[in-house]
Scaffold this active site. Structure first.
Site, PDB file in Angstrom:
ATOM      1  N   CYS A  53       0.831  -1.208   0.000  1.00  5.06           N
ATOM      2  CA  CYS A  53       0.000   0.000   0.000  1.00  5.06           C
ATOM      3  C   CYS A  53       0.862   1.253   0.000  1.00  5.06           C
ATOM      4  O   CYS A  53       0.507   2.269  -0.583  1.00  5.06           O
ATOM      5  CB  CYS A  53      -0.932   0.006   1.208  1.00  5.06           C
ATOM      6  SG  CYS A  53      -2.155  -1.304   1.155  1.00  5.06           S
ATOM      7  N   CYS A 101      14.761   8.924  -8.003  1.00  2.00           N
ATOM      8  CA  CYS A 101      13.417   8.347  -7.878  1.00  2.00           C
ATOM      9  C   CYS A 101      12.955   8.599  -6.447  1.00  2.00           C
ATOM     10  O   CYS A 101      13.486   9.473  -5.778  1.00  2.00           O
ATOM     11  CB  CYS A 101      13.420   6.858  -8.226  1.00  2.00           C
ATOM     12  SG  CYS A 101      14.351   5.850  -7.055  1.00  2.00           S
TER      13      CYS A 101
END
Lengths: 493, 99
Positions: free
Chosen positions: A276, A451
């Site tokens: 999640c 990133c």
């Protein structure tokens, strides 16, 4: 006129006669009514003296105190649940593993419904970014106050709270926070706090103390471990999972149904295990699944209805579809619960679930180390380059929807998945940067890759090196490191 | 043969985020029936657009994928040997672990 006067007096006499008759009839009616009243009273006295039921006795008879009868009245009014179901609930014990998105709503409903003993296992700490998922923190604060008034005016069950971890508990243990919320809802339930990670070393001892186990964890090795432990101890397992906009629910190891290993004898590759915290989740989706887990646990505890054993519920929030599918039965070849399975307590204690699934027991982020230090640059070093005005191109390889959340100035978004087709774009960006800063083509502008956490950037740099862009370097630790070491005001997510 | 294929639990990402596919599978010459074994290879060629290794392993689905034929676990109908019929609904669901 005289004849008229005679007619009037005749009418008056007739009225008087009728009035007298009416009064007589009314008198007779009232006598009859009082006689009837006396007869009814006598009959009632007679019938009650035939079967005397002292009021105080009724509570003792079904084991429910007057307070319990009032609190759980809605349950007692259900013909298919009733006193029998509630009495079983009050005597049962349930363990909820994980007090996150699934465990929070499950715990609230389980404490409200009057489970005898409720255990909570979690080693985590309450953080602000998971509050919206485990609760509707600030959004529902007003609702809570309004609903609380209902509680004060009477302890009637029906409190539909969705909050478990409030802002006041930030940086405290999730178990402490969840236990406080459960006690606030129902102080008559015994809440047991297990502030530790569930491991093979403690799982048997903890889970053995409960009748039913609810798996509300967020990772693959925990799911195998909890299922195996339930098989070894012979406990039913209510398993729920949610990710993105989908949820899954089933009951394992119950009524001849399969266990987790019957269904998934071989773990999926780690690349198929999304979390999640990476892929996102709409808070209400685990909320729905967590509530359904509480429901299945209540059904098993009270022996009401048909548990979701040998079946699986699939919830697709976006298309508003719920389908229940039929699963295979217990597998005879299952290594945990099959015919010839020798899965003992000892074997369980020694089993390495992290190795088996190739993923960590806690959902902590992956930390890759694919590149030599020379092909990497720290976020502080990158900041120096920016301050010194060094000619460079910064490629951000996160997916586009991540880039939209927050990004570094002048960074070029080329998601890792589309990097292959965008090499020319990078080359021309480098050329443009060289021209802009007056460098000779091919000799100057540096290429940095960033990133979110510094894993995909390494994969991207590996690929760029292979494709001839050998000067590419990745920013170690990604934007999280930038926020941590360089700019504390840079948002993290 | 008209079939409805559904992908869920993240598998839809392998076919351009489309969950439901109404497909018409034409039997090869000499074939008289369509088995799941044949259908899987057909899907791999015609429906899966990226990372086929996230869908299949060998000639079956990869571990962690539930296959349901008309809402029933394919283990109950013979797995790869399950014979499909006109208008069947075949669902592929990747198991979820989050919470």
């Amino acid at each position: 006129m005289e004849s008229n006067g005679g007619e009037a007096s005749r009418l008056l006499r007739e009225i008087d006669t009728l009035k007298a008759a009416k009064s007589d009839i009314e008198h007779r009616i009232s006598i009859l009514q009082s006689q009837l009243g006396e007869i009814v009273d006598k009959e009632e006295t007679l019938s009650s003296s035939c079967s005397p039921v002292p009021i105080n006795d009724s509570g003792v008879r079904n084991g429910l105190s007057p307070e319990m009868i009032y609190r759980y009245s809605r349950h007692l009014l259900l013909p298919s649940f009733g006193v029998q179901g509630q009495s079983k609930l009050l005597k049962s014990s349930i363990l909820v593993v994980g007090a996150g998105g699934l465990g929070s709503p499950a715990l609230l409903y389980l404490s409200a419904c009057g489970i005898g003993r409720l255990g909570i296992v979690d080693h985590d700490i309450v953080e602000l970014n998971n509050l919206h998922q485990q609760s509707k923190a600030s959004m529902n604060r007003i609702d809570l106050i309004i609903q609380s008034d209902k509680l004060i005016s009477g302890l009637n069950y029906g409190f539909d709270a969705l909050i478990i971890h409030t802002e006041a508990y930030i940086s405290q243990s999730k178990v402490t926070s969840a236990a406080a919320a459960c006690r606030a809802i129902n102080s008559t339930v015994q809440i047991v706090e297990h502030k530790e990670a569930l491991r093979t070393s403690n799982a048997l001892e903890i889970m053995n103390e409960y009748d039913i186990v609810v798996d509300a964890t967020d990772n693959l090795p925990s799911r195998y471990m909890i299922s195996d432990c339930c098989v070894v101890l012979g406990k039913p397992l209510v398993s729920g999972a949610a990710l993105g906009l989908e949820g899954q629910l089933t009951v394992y190891n119950h009524n001849g149904g399969p266990c987790y290993r019957c269904l998934f004898p071989t773990p999926p590759p780690t690349s198929a295990c999304q979390r999640c915290s990476d892929s996102g989740v709409l808070g209400v989706v685990p909320g729905v699944i967590g509530c359904l887990q509480a429901l299945e646990a209540i059904k098993i505890a009270s022996a009401a209805g048909e548990p979701l054993s040998g079946r699986m519920l699939l919830f697709d929030a976006l298309s508003a579809r719920i389908r229940v599918v039929k699963l295979r039965g217990r597998s005879l070849q299952c290594e945990a619960c099959g015919e010839n399975a020798a899965f003992t307590k000892q074997l369980f204690r020694e089993f390495d679930y992290e190795k088996f699934t190739e993923s960590p027991l806690s959902a902590s982020p992956l930390k890759l180390n694919l590149l030599p230090r020379s092909a990497r640059i720290s976020s502080k070093e990158y900041k120096e380059k920016v301050v010194n005005g060094e000619a460079h191109v910064l490629v951000d390889v996160r997916p586009e929807h991540h880039f939209k959340i927050v990004s570094l100035p002048k960074s070029l978004n080329i998601p890792l998945s589309s990097l292959e087709g965008k090499l020319l774009e990078i080359s021309s960006a480098l050329k443009g940067e060289e021209q802009r800063s007056g460098l000779v083509s091919g000799s100057g502008a540096s290429l940095y890759v960033v990133c979110r956490r510094g894993n995909d950037s390494q994969r991207a740099v590996q690929y760029l090196h292979k494709m001839g862009l050998t000067s590419a370097q990745d920013v170690i630790g990604g934007l999280e490191s930038w926020a941590h070491d360089v700019d504390p005001n840079f948002p993290t997510y | 043969m008209q079939l409805t294929l559904e992908f869920g639990g993240g598998l839809e990402l392998l076919c351009q985020s489309v969950k439901i596919h109404n497909v018409d599978v034409v039997l090869q010459a000499g074939e008289t029936k369509l088995t799941m074994r044949v259908l899987l290879s057909w899907i791999r060629t015609n429906v899966i657009k990226e990372r086929p290794e996230m869908f299949m392993k060998g000639d079956s689905v990869r571990p962690g994928v539930l296959v349901l034929v008309n809402d029933c676990d394919w283990e109950l109908s013979g797995q790869l040997d399950t014979t499909l019929e006109e208008k069947d609904v075949v669902v592929f669901i990747s198991t979820l672990h989050g919470g």
